[in-house]
Scaffold this motif. Sequence first.
Motif, PDB file in Angstrom:
ATOM      1  N   GLU A 117      36.809  60.843  53.245  1.00 23.62           N
ATOM      2  CA  GLU A 117      36.779  62.306  53.247  1.00 23.62           C
ATOM      3  C   GLU A 117      35.469  62.836  52.671  1.00 23.62           C
ATOM      4  OE1 GLU A 117      39.952  63.649  50.719  1.00 23.62           O
ATOM      5  OE2 GLU A 117      39.007  62.872  48.903  1.00 23.62           O
ATOM      6  N   LEU A 162      40.511  66.471  51.116  1.00 20.98           N
ATOM      7  CA  LEU A 162      41.636  66.830  51.981  1.00 20.98           C
ATOM      8  C   LEU A 162      42.890  67.098  51.153  1.00 20.98           C
ATOM      9  CD1 LEU A 162      41.029  64.042  54.639  1.00 20.98           C
ATOM     10  CD2 LEU A 162      40.545  66.476  54.946  1.00 20.98           C
ATOM     11  N   ASP A 221      48.624  68.622  52.753  1.00 17.05           N
ATOM     12  CA  ASP A 221      49.005  69.161  54.066  1.00 17.05           C
ATOM     13  C   ASP A 221      48.070  68.641  55.154  1.00 17.05           C
ATOM     14  OD1 ASP A 221      51.288  70.779  53.564  1.00 17.05           O
ATOM     15  OD2 ASP A 221      50.008  72.234  52.549  1.00 17.05           O
ATOM     16  N   ARG A 222      46.774  68.650  54.837  1.00 18.85           N
ATOM     17  CA  ARG A 222      45.791  68.172  55.823  1.00 18.85           C
ATOM     18  C   ARG A 222      45.945  66.671  56.052  1.00 18.85           C
ATOM     19  NH1 ARG A 222      43.984  68.206  60.096  1.00 18.85           N
ATOM     20  NH2 ARG A 222      41.818  67.745  60.605  1.00 18.85           N
ATOM     21  N   ARG A 255      54.702  66.281  54.122  1.00 17.61           N
ATOM     22  CA  ARG A 255      53.689  66.450  53.071  1.00 17.61           C
ATOM     23  C   ARG A 255      54.154  65.846  51.751  1.00 17.61           C
ATOM     24  NH1 ARG A 255      52.852  68.582  48.661  1.00 17.61           N
ATOM     25  NH2 ARG A 255      54.948  69.417  48.651  1.00 17.61           N
TER      26      ARG A 255
END
Length: 485
Positions: A440, A446, A449-450, A464
Amino acid sequence: MLKQHLQFKLSQKLSPQQIQLMKLIQLPTQAFEQRLKQELEENPALETGKEESDALGDDFGDDYEEPSDAESINTEDINIDDYLSDDEIPDYRTKANNYSADDDEKSVPYAAGISFNQYLINQLNTVYLSEEEWSIAEFLVGSVDESGYIRRPITDILDDLAFTQNIYTEEETILKVLKIVQELDPPGVGARSLEECLSIQLKRKETTPSIEMAITIIEKSFEQFTKKHYKKLLQKYDISEEGLKDAIAEIEKLNPKPGGSYAGNNKMIEHVVPDFSIRIVEGALELSLNGRNAPELHVSREYNNMLKGYKDSKEKSKSQKDAVMFIKQKLDAAKWFIDAIRQRQQTLFITMNAIMHYQQEYFLTGDERNLRPMILKDIADEIEMDVSTVSRVANSKYVDTPYGTKLIKEYFSESMKNEQGEDVSTKEIKKILETVIADEEKKKPLTDDRLAAILKEKGYPIARRTVAKYREQLSIPVARLRKQI
């Protein structure tokens, strides 16, 4: 009104021998060696090493009887011929079929050293202190924990000095002596908090603009620093991103647990001895059991001769009868122990062999994404043993593989279904999650949720909250705490 009736009931009870066998199976290699040593010391009828050709034969196993209490043994009922034989002991009796002889005695030497507290006391000897100050300093050093901190309030230390050392002093005096203790090595020792520990270490360094800014951040904006509110720090101190990055770099070089850096710490070092070894030979997996789990044992010839003497004597005195009762008990125990070790070897090898073949793709590649979902029942059904037996093997044994030495239970995991409806291991999902986080952009980490959305795109539809659970199991902090400038 009284009634009398018959009731038939089936129940299963484990014999003492079965319970001890379960305990033997649970022991890892080093603990097993200690247990073996203990049994050899307690039972004179049991000996280690190869036996001569006229030793006790291998036929005793079929006629094994559970040892009885001495009071219930009738010497006339003892068939001494059951214990005497001229057959040789076959080599396979106490060896696993994969045992490779290894006569080298393996021992791990430990370096002697002084304790962390004694190390600090030795440094105090080079500092000039009054008698009262020395007593206070010694007490403070005794309050330093393994991490290098003093985690007790000064008021509590003041009371303890009065009650236990008969030293009546002031808080100012204790704080003055504490400053002296905090000058000892390793830097940061004697701190009462993480902020104080980091501040002490920074002040030991050569003064530079980055060090000065780092000290200011630690002493005045520690909470904002720990929560990575970098924008607030930039505004508050009116510095550039590069200046803040340099200050943070200096802080990251510090040791939050100075006590752990003491190399002479007199702690017992954990030494893992693999119980199994897996090698790839010509594209195929090869499993072997550590040779230290397959000792050569036999029943003492001296006890054998004692029974012969008892059998040949015409007049049998009471003392001889008492002796033969004792000998029978020890022989029974020795026979059982040899048989239990053989069963232990077989159980360990069969269980690990099933695990190896179940996870064959992983052991051939080393890629954790190839780990199949596997629970204890899968292996128990495969080898037709109880789940508890598999658990005993998996929870305490290590296996040496081409990819490192690992605890066997790490290969067990629950299953989840991917978008194709196939069962995949949760370890596979964790590995992918770990890879995604590693790649990332650190300026914009991140969120959970992402991460859940990315995993769904890769074919793993998980919620999640499940992502958060896996992230915590991997010891990865939340997105905000992964942020970097």
